[in-house]
Every structure is written in C-alpha cells, then in structure tokens.
Design a protein around this motif. Structure first.
Motif, mmCIF file in Angstrom:
data_model
loop_
_atom_site.group_PDB
_atom_site.id
_atom_site.type_symbol
_atom_site.label_atom_id
_atom_site.label_comp_id
_atom_site.label_asym_id
_atom_site.label_seq_id
_atom_site.Cartn_x
_atom_site.Cartn_y
_atom_site.Cartn_z
ATOM 1 N N THR A 230 3.526 -35.160 -7.937
ATOM 2 C CA THR A 230 2.956 -36.042 -8.951
ATOM 3 C C THR A 230 1.810 -35.318 -9.654
ATOM 4 N N VAL A 231 1.866 -35.288 -10.972
ATOM 5 C CA VAL A 231 0.814 -34.613 -11.739
ATOM 6 C C VAL A 231 -0.223 -35.634 -12.198
ATOM 7 N N VAL A 232 -1.494 -35.337 -11.947
ATOM 8 C CA VAL A 232 -2.580 -36.216 -12.380
ATOM 9 C C VAL A 232 -3.532 -35.399 -13.254
ATOM 10 N N LEU A 233 -3.677 -35.831 -14.501
ATOM 11 C CA LEU A 233 -4.601 -35.137 -15.412
ATOM 12 C C LEU A 233 -5.999 -35.702 -15.242
ATOM 13 N N ALA A 276 3.045 -21.461 -12.520
ATOM 14 C CA ALA A 276 2.039 -22.065 -11.633
ATOM 15 C C ALA A 276 2.547 -23.392 -11.075
ATOM 16 N N LEU A 277 3.194 -24.192 -11.910
ATOM 17 C CA LEU A 277 3.734 -25.471 -11.417
ATOM 18 C C LEU A 277 4.833 -25.221 -10.384
ATOM 19 N N HIS A 278 5.664 -24.201 -10.635
ATOM 20 C CA HIS A 278 6.685 -23.836 -9.645
ATOM 21 C C HIS A 278 6.025 -23.443 -8.321
ATOM 22 N N ARG A 279 4.963 -22.641 -8.391
ATOM 23 C CA ARG A 279 4.292 -22.211 -7.157
ATOM 24 C C ARG A 279 3.696 -23.393 -6.412
ATOM 25 N N LEU A 280 3.102 -24.325 -7.139
ATOM 26 C CA LEU A 280 2.505 -25.487 -6.471
ATOM 27 C C LEU A 280 3.595 -26.328 -5.811
ATOM 28 N N ASP A 281 4.728 -26.464 -6.483
ATOM 29 C CA ASP A 281 5.860 -27.168 -5.856
ATOM 30 C C ASP A 281 6.301 -26.442 -4.585
ATOM 31 N N VAL A 285 2.839 -29.312 -2.074
ATOM 32 C CA VAL A 285 1.838 -30.358 -2.281
ATOM 33 C C VAL A 285 2.502 -31.615 -2.851
ATOM 34 N N ALA A 286 1.909 -32.766 -2.565
ATOM 35 C CA ALA A 286 2.462 -34.033 -3.064
ATOM 36 C C ALA A 286 1.867 -34.389 -4.420
ATOM 37 N N THR A 287 0.656 -33.890 -4.663
ATOM 38 C CA THR A 287 -0.062 -34.227 -5.894
ATOM 39 C C THR A 287 -0.660 -32.950 -6.480
ATOM 40 N N ILE A 288 -0.614 -32.847 -7.799
ATOM 41 C CA ILE A 288 -1.277 -31.726 -8.475
ATOM 42 C C ILE A 288 -2.346 -32.301 -9.401
ATOM 43 N N LEU A 289 -3.597 -31.963 -9.120
ATOM 44 C CA LEU A 289 -4.690 -32.359 -10.021
ATOM 45 C C LEU A 289 -4.813 -31.290 -11.091
#
Ligand code: TXA
Ligand code: MG
Length: 311
Positions: A230-233, A276-281, A285-289
């Motif tokens: 889940t992406v949170v801006l 970067a989003l691929h790496r975080l996935d 992680v469940a959430t990306i700030l």
C-alpha cells in the motif's frame, strides 16, 4: 526467457512477431510488450497476458514519421512539428485513425503512435517490418518494467524478452492528443510540458476541459502503476511509523535505515522510481511511505504516477 539484443536475439524476436506471437523489448521509457498491430490474434494475446481491459487501447510503435502518417486519416501540421522535434523519443501522438484500420486504436476512431528512440526497439521494428502495438510489459495496474527482469517477474509467460539494459527515462511516454485545434495532454510523461509548449504554444491540461466534451484517455484509470504494498503519500515521513513492515521512498538525504533515497532531480528520480518500488515490494513491506515531491510542473508525471499508485 531473456535474450541479449544482439543480431541473433533481434532475428528471433522478429520471427516470433511475424508468426503472430508476442515479444517484450526495451524502449527508452519502459519495456513494451509488442505484437503485430494488424494481427488480431497477437493483439489479443497482449491483452490476455497483461489482463488488460479491452477498452484500453494500445500505442502503436513505428520506425519513422512516414509509417506513422500511414496509420492516420489526417496528419495535422502540428504533428509534423512535434515529430521533427521529438521523434524518435518519448512522445506519443493521438491522431485520427486511417479508416481501413479497424482492429487497432480506440473506439473513438483515434490511434496513438510513437517512434521509440531505443536502438533495440528501432532495430526490432526494422527487422520485423511491422507496426508494433506495445503497452508497458506488466500486468494491468502494476508497476511498469524498467529492466528485462521486471518483465519476467510480472509476466512469466512472455515467450521472449529482448534485453536492452535499464530504461534510460524509466517513466512512460507523454501522450498528447493532436486531433483538436489545441493539443491536449492525455498522460504526463517523460517529455516535459515546457519542451512541448516550445513547439506548440498552448497545451490543454486535463483540468482545462471543464465541460466534459473532450474525449478522455481511456487508460487513465484511478489506480495504476501500483506495487503490491500500500502506497501512502505524505509531506513529511514520520520516522516513528517506520518498522520492518513499512518501507520509505524519499528523495533527499534521510536517516532512515533501508529507505530508498532517490535524486532530488525529477529526471533522475523518474529513472529510478519504478525500480525502487520493485525493490520495496521485493523487501516484503506492507506499506510504502512516499515523501510527496514538489507541486511543480517538472514533477507532474511523477506526481501523477505516485497518485495512481496510492489510489
Ligand atoms: O512509454 C510508453 O508509452 C510505453 C512504451 C512501451 O512505449 N507504452 C505504454 O503503453 O505506456 P500503455 O499501453 O501502458 O499506455 C498507453 C496509454 C494508455 O493510457 C492508453 O489509454 C493511451 O495511451 N492510449 C492508447 N491509445 C489511445 C487513443 N487512441 N486515444 C487516447 N489514448 C490512448
Ligand atoms: Mg502501462
């Protein structure tokens, strides 16, 4: 499988395309999933592999302006000026479609075309001699691929991926509708509005069309370009929230262990964003700030993608 884009790789890819199969290939924006634009079977396979809704039309890639004109019913003068300035390159033009082309383009009677700049894409177009319908080579709504490995992770059943290295722009082409009296932005992208305005003068932005009369871009669905997490801006990343289940994506030096820190230059930021989003996935992680980038025109395309990833 991934193959290097040498002479042998290009030959194999071209043979597959001529036989009505599909091939993923490098472009300067993101990797595309290519199919003979005139083959109903091949185009259907692109939609099936991507799980893409049938109402969302594909961009057709051609080797030069003459080939683009051949797909258009009308080729406006402004399209010539834009093509001279930016092709080959990350600009997609939406024009009226030639009447004999029934199986490509949008229900609105238009077609989106671009001449890609990546040498692998150009060599492939030349070798197969076909206009290639090619959306980004990812499952519908997912993150666009900027490497050959990203393609295979998202679409393991693609028969062949032509590896041309990491995409240099890392964000999709800018889509501009030139069917009306004033060019209209349908999707912000790699090519900036400032550069486009230098050629066209005024450009209408989506919000300029208040009465809903203009034809919308069918592909601009609210949720798109989204990782699993889940992406949170947020304007300021709250470090108190960060633990093993929460990843951070920011763009300036930050003292967050494990954070993805991208460049504060929008061009460099865009080039790294999807990786970067691929790496975080991959980190699970469940959430990306995500620290919100500045609200300026240089960041328009990035803010658009982050907004849809968070939707
Ligand atoms: O950089 C790119 O444009 C990449 C590379 C592979 O070239 N391709 C790409 O394709 O991003 P895709 O399918 O993921 O996005 C194409 C966008 C969608 O928003 C679609 O709705 C829009 O272009 N589009 C395609 N044909 C259109 C048309 N005739 N009228 C309006 N919008 C159109
Ligand atoms: Mg896409």
């Amino acid at each position: 499988m991934i193959v290097p884009a040498d002479a042998g790789g290009i030959r194999r890819a071209a043979a597959l395309l001529r036989a009505g199969s599909v091939v993923a290939f490098a472009t300067e924006t993101v990797y595309g999933l290519g199919a003979d634009a005139f083959s109903e079977k091949a185009v259907a396979e692109v939609y099936r592999l991507k799980n893409r809704p049938s109402w969302n039309p594909l961009i057709v890639h051609v080797p030069d302006v003459a080939a683009a004109r051949g797909l258009a019913r009308e080729w406006p003068e402004v399209a010539d000026r834009l093509a001279a300035a930016f092709w080959p390159g990350p600009l997609t033009l939406v024009v009226e479609r030639a009447p004999h082309l029934t199986q490509v383009g949008a229900d609105t009677g238009t077609i989106a075309v671009r001449v890609p700049a990546h040498p692998v894409a150009l060599r492939l177009l030349e070798a197969c001699g076909l206009p290639l319908a090619a959306p980004s080579a990812n499952r519908s709504e997912g993150i666009s691929p900027t490497t050959a490995e990203h393609v295979l992770r998202s679409l393991p059943d693609v028969p062949l991926v032509l590896d041309g290295g990491p995409a240099s722009w890392g964000i999709e082409s800018t889509v501009l509708d030139v069917t009306g009296p004033v060019p209209r932005l349908l999707r912000p992208g790699a090519l900036g509005l400032r550069e486009i305005r230098e050629v066209t003068g005024k450009v209408l932005l989506p919000e300029d069309v208040a009465d809903g009369s203009a034809r919308p871009s069918p592909g601009m669905s609210k949720r798109h370009y989204a990782p699993r997490a889940t992406v949170v801006l947020t304007d300021e990343v709250d470090l108190a929230l960060v633990d093993g289940t929460v990843g951070v994506l920011t763009y300036e030096t930050a003292d967050v262990p494990g954070a993805e820190i991208l460049s504060a230059d929008p061009r460099e930021y865009a080039a790294d964003l999807y990786a970067a989003l691929h790496r975080l996935d991959d980190a699970g992680v469940a959430t990306i700030l995500v620290k919100s980038p500045p609200d300026t025109e240089e960041w328009l395309a990035i803010r658009d993608r982050l907004g849809r990833a968070a939707a």
